[in-house]
Design an enzyme around this catalytic site. Sequence first.
Site, PDB file in Angstrom:
ATOM      1  N   SER A 121       1.998   5.924   0.995  1.00 34.41           N
ATOM      2  CA  SER A 121       0.908   5.871  -0.058  1.00 34.41           C
ATOM      3  C   SER A 121       0.802   4.509  -0.509  1.00 34.41           C
ATOM      4  O   SER A 121      -0.059   3.896   0.140  1.00 34.41           O
ATOM      5  CB  SER A 121       1.636   6.686  -1.067  1.00 34.41           C
ATOM      6  OG  SER A 121       0.889   7.302  -2.362  1.00 34.41           O
ATOM      7  N   ASP A 145      -0.131   8.487   5.315  1.00 35.45           N
ATOM      8  CA  ASP A 145      -1.192   9.370   4.667  1.00 35.45           C
ATOM      9  C   ASP A 145      -1.712   8.492   3.552  1.00 35.45           C
ATOM     10  O   ASP A 145      -1.798   8.742   2.529  1.00 35.45           O
ATOM     11  CB  ASP A 145      -0.181  10.403   4.195  1.00 35.45           C
ATOM     12  CG  ASP A 145      -1.370  11.647   3.551  1.00 35.45           C
ATOM     13  OD1 ASP A 145      -2.162  12.004   4.641  1.00 35.45           O
ATOM     14  OD2 ASP A 145      -1.318  12.188   2.651  1.00 35.45           O
ATOM     15  N   HIS A 295       0.534  15.534   0.687  1.00 33.92           N
ATOM     16  CA  HIS A 295       0.883  14.081   0.610  1.00 33.92           C
ATOM     17  C   HIS A 295       2.158  13.745   0.421  1.00 33.92           C
ATOM     18  O   HIS A 295       2.587  12.870   0.842  1.00 33.92           O
ATOM     19  CB  HIS A 295       0.043  13.604  -0.563  1.00 33.92           C
ATOM     20  CG  HIS A 295       0.138  12.008  -0.646  1.00 33.92           C
ATOM     21  ND1 HIS A 295      -0.349  11.234   0.264  1.00 33.92           N
ATOM     22  CD2 HIS A 295       0.445  11.124  -1.557  1.00 33.92           C
ATOM     23  CE1 HIS A 295      -0.113   9.993  -0.031  1.00 33.92           C
ATOM     24  NE2 HIS A 295       0.491   9.885  -1.144  1.00 33.92           N
TER      25      HIS A 295
END
EC number: 2.3.1.-
Length: 341
Positions: A121, A145, A295
């Site tokens: 992230s 991601d 996520h």
Amino acid sequence: MFASRILRNSAQTLKTELPHKETIKMAYDLHKPRSTAIRHLNENPEEPILFLHGIFGSKKSYATDSKLIASSTHTPVYTMDLRNHGETGHAQPFNYETLAQDVKEFCDEHKLDKVKLIGYSLGAKVSMLTALQFPNLVKSAVIIDNAPIPQPQIQLFMKQYIKSMLHVLNESKIRADDKDWKNKASAAMKRFLPNGVIRKNLLVNLVNKPPKDFESPVIDFEDGYIHFLNPIEQMEEMAVKDVTDWPVETTKDLKFEGPVKFIKGLQSPFITDEGMKAIQTHFPNNDFTDVNSNHDILDQRPSEYVKIITDFFNKQRYQSAPDDTILGNKTPTPKQTEVSA
């Protein structure tokens, strides 16, 4: 600009702006490989792994996973607290250029070279920018991601995170000596964040007393209440604006030619078609693995993502190392196993 809120009252909480620091020393933990049953298999200290957490995470968020990765790759893993997180100091700015420079300074300080990056992230964007700006420092990376583009579509998530954390600080008034302080904080956040996994991750930085020798210019840990180790008041705008941004102009001509594994959540909004194009532009030597997750890949698919990482790094190591430095005799190169849940 977001309206400034005063925490409880001015007598209880320091109220100043964050100091400006171009670089800052990052707190870290070092996870060394367990001794291997294969007597002659060497550790790989020349190419250490750096694991960078997501927004409002910390070096402790995935310590167990980092230990598994260290032992499975026979490589030391450094987990670090980015600025304004965990036990690292509080300072501005909080843009990606500054965070990448912090990583570079960390490597210089600890004499680390040819590092392998794992970023999730926020940490994924920091890792990508570190690789682009300092390609001679980075050997390879695993990007979990995220993509190298601005992402205004995720600002709503950031605002909800901030709102829930400010609610704990400003409205809940949970005492530090309350034995049930963490559960009460989670319950207070639930009205804004019904997802228990997200709340658990945000609560990693919530404490009823600060770490030893930790000081903040903007938080009064002696006021009798619980506090986040993040300077939430001062990060309100930074978390929404800077975290969802990307330095497009300064990176438009940059490429990282080393191998990069991208792990993409199939139900996640973070890697769009635009993001895929940017990845192809900046990281031509890329490889994708999709997992059946949103996520929150690290919490929803822990064993899968750890295996993807260890397979990726081990494949590089066995392909690049001479046979006699691995086992003392010829060893076939293992096949990479792709994991998709």
